[in-house]
Design a protein around this motif. Structure first.
Motif, mmCIF file in Angstrom:
data_model
loop_
_atom_site.group_PDB
_atom_site.id
_atom_site.type_symbol
_atom_site.label_atom_id
_atom_site.label_comp_id
_atom_site.label_asym_id
_atom_site.label_seq_id
_atom_site.Cartn_x
_atom_site.Cartn_y
_atom_site.Cartn_z
ATOM 1 N N GLU A 100 -33.979 -14.066 2.951
ATOM 2 C CA GLU A 100 -35.094 -13.058 3.098
ATOM 3 C C GLU A 100 -36.335 -13.608 2.670
ATOM 4 O OE1 GLU A 100 -33.983 -10.561 4.521
ATOM 5 O OE2 GLU A 100 -31.905 -11.329 4.514
ATOM 6 N N GLN A 101 -36.471 -14.698 2.003
ATOM 7 C CA GLN A 101 -37.930 -15.273 1.788
ATOM 8 C C GLN A 101 -38.546 -15.780 2.999
ATOM 9 O OE1 GLN A 101 -35.652 -16.203 -1.504
ATOM 10 N NE2 GLN A 101 -36.051 -14.083 -1.607
ATOM 11 N N ILE A 102 -37.743 -16.287 3.886
ATOM 12 C CA ILE A 102 -38.266 -16.988 5.021
ATOM 13 C C ILE A 102 -38.714 -16.042 5.959
ATOM 14 C CG2 ILE A 102 -37.324 -18.783 6.572
ATOM 15 C CD1 ILE A 102 -34.964 -19.345 4.985
ATOM 16 N N THR A 103 -39.850 -16.592 6.727
ATOM 17 C CA THR A 103 -40.443 -15.607 7.570
ATOM 18 C C THR A 103 -39.612 -15.858 8.943
ATOM 19 O OG1 THR A 103 -41.597 -17.523 8.549
ATOM 20 C CG2 THR A 103 -42.613 -16.218 6.885
ATOM 21 N N PRO A 104 -39.514 -14.775 9.789
ATOM 22 C CA PRO A 104 -38.899 -14.874 11.275
ATOM 23 C C PRO A 104 -39.020 -16.095 11.866
ATOM 24 C CG PRO A 104 -39.819 -12.720 10.641
ATOM 25 C CD PRO A 104 -40.318 -13.680 9.634
ATOM 26 N N SER A 105 -40.202 -16.662 11.935
ATOM 27 C CA SER A 105 -40.622 -17.887 12.729
ATOM 28 C C SER A 105 -39.777 -19.086 12.073
ATOM 29 C CB SER A 105 -41.877 -18.312 12.845
ATOM 30 O OG SER A 105 -42.618 -17.248 12.544
ATOM 31 N N ALA A 106 -39.781 -19.313 10.846
ATOM 32 C CA ALA A 106 -39.320 -20.308 9.979
ATOM 33 C C ALA A 106 -37.519 -20.219 10.142
ATOM 34 C CB ALA A 106 -39.495 -20.304 8.594
ATOM 35 N N LYS A 107 -37.389 -18.845 10.269
ATOM 36 C CA LYS A 107 -35.759 -18.767 10.421
ATOM 37 C C LYS A 107 -35.389 -19.477 11.888
ATOM 38 C CE LYS A 107 -35.141 -14.555 7.775
ATOM 39 N NZ LYS A 107 -35.056 -12.897 7.836
ATOM 40 N N ILE A 108 -36.135 -18.970 12.718
ATOM 41 C CA ILE A 108 -35.636 -19.319 14.098
ATOM 42 C C ILE A 108 -35.830 -20.662 14.165
ATOM 43 C CG2 ILE A 108 -36.470 -19.275 16.564
ATOM 44 C CD1 ILE A 108 -37.376 -16.305 15.995
ATOM 45 N N GLY A 109 -36.811 -21.245 13.679
ATOM 46 C CA GLY A 109 -37.190 -22.831 13.676
ATOM 47 C C GLY A 109 -35.740 -23.428 12.846
ATOM 48 N N LEU A 110 -35.343 -23.054 12.078
ATOM 49 C CA LEU A 110 -34.271 -23.577 11.135
ATOM 50 C C LEU A 110 -33.207 -23.566 12.054
ATOM 51 C CD1 LEU A 110 -33.916 -24.885 8.121
ATOM 52 C CD2 LEU A 110 -33.349 -22.497 7.523
ATOM 53 N N ILE A 111 -32.574 -22.573 12.481
ATOM 54 C CA ILE A 111 -31.293 -22.242 13.152
ATOM 55 C C ILE A 111 -31.404 -23.218 14.616
ATOM 56 C CG2 ILE A 111 -30.635 -20.231 12.116
ATOM 57 C CD1 ILE A 111 -31.725 -18.625 14.546
ATOM 58 N N VAL A 112 -32.445 -23.242 15.074
ATOM 59 C CA VAL A 112 -32.634 -23.924 16.530
ATOM 60 C C VAL A 112 -32.539 -25.386 16.064
ATOM 61 C CG1 VAL A 112 -34.131 -24.538 18.096
ATOM 62 C CG2 VAL A 112 -33.740 -21.965 17.912
ATOM 63 N N ALA A 113 -33.181 -25.822 15.079
ATOM 64 C CA ALA A 113 -33.093 -27.258 14.493
ATOM 65 C C ALA A 113 -31.513 -27.616 14.257
ATOM 66 C CB ALA A 113 -34.068 -27.449 13.358
ATOM 67 N N CYS A 114 -30.826 -26.664 13.696
ATOM 68 C CA CYS A 114 -29.464 -27.191 13.205
ATOM 69 C C CYS A 114 -28.624 -27.313 14.406
ATOM 70 C CB CYS A 114 -28.885 -25.811 12.623
ATOM 71 S SG CYS A 114 -29.344 -25.738 10.740
ATOM 72 N N MET A 115 -28.994 -26.519 15.677
ATOM 73 C CA MET A 115 -28.297 -26.702 16.713
ATOM 74 C C MET A 115 -28.612 -27.977 17.436
ATOM 75 S SD MET A 115 -28.530 -24.079 20.399
ATOM 76 C CE MET A 115 -29.837 -24.861 20.961
ATOM 77 N N LEU A 116 -29.920 -28.212 17.466
ATOM 78 C CA LEU A 116 -30.490 -29.413 18.057
ATOM 79 C C LEU A 116 -29.846 -30.733 17.538
ATOM 80 C CD1 LEU A 116 -34.047 -28.469 19.151
ATOM 81 C CD2 LEU A 116 -32.031 -28.542 20.696
ATOM 82 N N THR A 117 -29.951 -30.610 15.929
ATOM 83 C CA THR A 117 -29.530 -31.891 15.499
ATOM 84 C C THR A 117 -28.049 -32.104 15.553
ATOM 85 O OG1 THR A 117 -30.863 -31.170 13.584
ATOM 86 C CG2 THR A 117 -29.144 -32.835 13.159
ATOM 87 N N GLY A 118 -27.113 -31.045 15.849
ATOM 88 C CA GLY A 118 -25.953 -31.264 16.082
ATOM 89 C C GLY A 118 -25.664 -31.743 17.695
ATOM 90 N N HIS A 119 -26.377 -31.225 18.517
ATOM 91 C CA HIS A 119 -26.101 -31.907 19.920
ATOM 92 C C HIS A 119 -26.875 -33.245 19.962
ATOM 93 C CE1 HIS A 119 -24.574 -28.424 21.589
ATOM 94 N NE2 HIS A 119 -25.911 -27.738 21.634
ATOM 95 N N ILE A 120 -28.021 -33.410 19.510
ATOM 96 C CA ILE A 120 -28.807 -34.766 19.556
ATOM 97 C C ILE A 120 -27.840 -35.935 18.880
ATOM 98 C CG2 ILE A 120 -30.841 -36.195 19.217
ATOM 99 C CD1 ILE A 120 -32.231 -33.411 19.756
#
Lengths: 445, 174
Positions: free
Chosen positions: A78-98
């Motif tokens: 809840e302390q994380i801003t929406p932009s940071a949330k999106i950045g984090l979850i997309v980063a997780c996905m990309l890390t797995g793939h790459i």
């Protein structure tokens, strides 16, 4: 390691132990022992075992780190801003793939770990769809999210030739389809055609029998489900299921004659058998009363159902031509074909004929279909000397008999007698079949 | 760059595109839209929460008595003209079955006829509440349903996105 079989590690460990005994007992020479050891790479067993242990430790460690990271993020979400949330979850996905692609396709050092990471990336992708919808307060039908997930998964499956990604796409899209069909029973059903156009080619492209079987199952099950929502249960079990069975079995017979896709033939026949077994079994219950039913009141369900029957009848006409030309056909095929006809014909006739037969004939014919299917499987088991057919036939027969019994008789004493009789019959049948197999082996020797 | 790498990049790009497409319209509305305040209307007090979302009703969801309203079929698109009242709350003035010309001091919001055929839905009826705040918000909404407002952004095409829930002087923004 040059062998024509897939050798289990347990076999190699046992072989290593036995080789020493054989050598000690003088059954084989030192040179022969060395040759066998080299062929099966028995001196690599310890090293492979260490590698497997290390791999397991990596996976457990990575899972624990991942779980810890997830907990940390969840605690501070809840302390994380929406932009940071999106950045984090997309980063997780990309890390797995790459990372997965690098390990699997680039360095090829850990192909299994790499493949697993790509699958993880696709799973995270699915979770991301839900999370993003939450962040932006988007509430839509759940099946829209599942379809979006399936599209992403199948694209990845094709790109890296990943069967697990295709599985995710098929399972997720099927669940989404069931939700969609419940909400839109009278809308045109694209799903079985999409599966045939997208997933079947993938299975052929990757030469994957599990993907092929699941694709066929998805096609048939989607028509059965859609028919159930769009019409009545009896149309689903009595028309759609036999249609799927007829199509897939004929498809299997034709694949058996092909050169490149013979491995798909038997799985297609198994899927077909599952559908007719299901359809005949459900239709055999006495609670159906079609006297007041108009199955064709809503007609959209007819489109995919006819699309099952039309090519099925074409394929079967080709199969019959080859039989007339002298080609033999198995009892298995005869059993499936006649079961389908016995289930579908009376259901169709109740709606088409003026002096239509009532539900009684659907029930009788469906029960006969169950018996015919069991008989086909059991007789085929004797011809093919195959236990799978025997037990499939016998267990299905036992299921049908006990179901009828529970439906029509409630006396405890008679139940006890029937159960004991079924159990004894099963045992005797099994023992009899094994004796038959033993005699056949002795005759062949 | 070899073929395998290109295909992989295409697949990853496709997944990123899907992720971007999900909130694209809402992002556009939030960035370009005009901020308005809408008065919420009471909903079923026993089902304020629907899973992870709070269910919101609005005064503008009830089109009865509005100029131009006639009962339509489920899912039929409608455009509603809103005008700001003296208390800062925007109220519905008229409803149209085709996109109308918007007067200078008004805003147009797009909706569709609900399954009940006598209400309009605007895509802002659900607001996600985190788990630890769910009970508190649901209770506040239930007890003060007549004093709750929603801050909404509406873009030039009439698409709406909810940004805040305001109950008396308490602001819930997630």
């Amino acid at each position: 390691m040059k062998t024509h079989l897939k050798i289990s590690n347990r076999f190699r460990e046992l072989l290593k132990q036995e080789l020493q005994l054989w050598q000690t007992d003088g059954l084989i020479s030192t040179e022969q022992s060395s040759a066998i050891s080299q062929r099966y790479q028995l001196d690599q067993i310890a090293k492979e075992s260490t590698n497997r242990l290390l791999f397991a430790i990596y996976i457990i460690g990575a899972t624990l780190i991942g779980a810890g990271a997830t907990s940390f993020v969840a605690a501070h979400w809840e302390q994380i801003t929406p932009s940071a949330k999106i950045g984090l979850i997309v980063a997780c996905m990309l890390t797995g793939h790459i990372a997965g692609f690098y390990l699997w396709k680039v360095s090829a050092k850990s192909p299994r770990l790499g493949h697993a990471l790509i699958v993880l990336g696709t799973l995270v992708f699915g979770a991301n769809i839900g999370l993003i919808a939450q962040i932006f307060h988007i509430k839509s039908h759940f099946y829209n999210g599942l379809f979006a997930w399936a599209i992403g998964a199948i694209i990845m499956a094709y790109a890296v030739e990943s069967v697990p990604n295709a599985f995710i796409a098929m399972i997720v899209s099927f669940i989404g389809f069931c939700g969609w069909a419940g909400d839109n029973p009278q809308s045109f059903c694209y799903y079985p055609f999409v599966v045939a156009a997208v997933f079947l080619p993938f299975a052929c492209f990757c030469r994957s029998v599990p993907a092929f079987s699941l694709s066929l199952f998805a096609i048939g099950a989607s028509v059965v489900v859609y028919t159930g929502f769009g019409s009545e249960m009896i149309a689903s079990s009595g028309l759609a299921a036999p249609g799927a069975a007829l199509l897939f079995f004929a498809f299997g017979l034709l694949l058996n004659r092909s050169i490149g896709f013979k491995a798909f033939a038997f799985p297609a026949m198994v899927v077909a058998t599952v559908f007719i077994a299901f359809g005949a079994y459900l239709s055999s219950f006495h609670h159906y009363d079609v006297s007041y039913s108009n199955l064709f009141e809503h007609r959209m369900w007819l489109v995919p159902t006819i699309c099952l029957y039309a090519p099925a009848l074409l394929m079967w006409s080709f199969v019959f031509k080859t039989i007339l030309a002298g080609q033999r056909i198995s009892w298995f095929a005869i059993g499936v074909f006649f079961s389908c006809a016995l289930v579908a014909a009376p259901v169709a006739l109740t709606q088409v004929s003026v002096d239509s037969p009532d539900s009684f004939w659907i029930i009788v014919f469906s029960n006969v279909a169950c018996l015919v299917l069991s008989a086909g499987l059991i007789v085929n088991s004797f011809r093919a000397e195959d236990r799978q057919f025997f037990w499939a036939g016998v267990l299905y027969l036992a299921l049908v008999i006990t179901s009828r019994f529970f439906e029509y008789e409630t006396g405890l004493l008679i139940k006890a007698v029937v159960f004991i009789a079924c159990g004894i019959s099963l045992i005797l049948a099994g023992v009899g079949f094994e004796n038959y197999l033993k005699q056949r082996r002795m005759t062949n020797e | 760059m070899n073929k395998r790498l290109i295909l992989f990049i295409v697949a990853v790009a496709a997944q990123l595109f899907i992720l971007a497409a999900v909130p694209a319209q809402k992002i556009h509305t939030r960035v370009t839209g005009k901020t308005i305040l809408l008065k919420t209307a009471p909903v079923d007090p026993y089902s304020v929460m629907s899973g992870y979302y709070v269910t919101l009703g609005y005064e503008i969801s009830n089109p009865k008595g509005l100029t131009g309203w006639k009962e339509g079929s489920e899912g039929m698109p409608v455009w509603v003209i809103l005008q700001e009242g003296s208390n800062g709350i925007w109220n519905a003035v008229s409803v149209h079955d085709k996109r109308p010309t918007v007067p200078n001091d008004c805003v147009m919001i797009k909706g569709k006829v609900s399954a009940s055929r006598w209400r309009i839905e605007y895509g802002i009826e659900s607001y996600f509440i985190p788990e630890d705040a769910r009970d508190k918000v649901a209770r506040d909404l239930r007890n003060n349903s007549r004093e709750a407002k929603a801050e909404v952004k509406v873009d030039s095409s009439g698409n709406a996105a909810i940004t805040k829930l305001i109950i008396q002087d308490r602001v819930y923004e997630y």
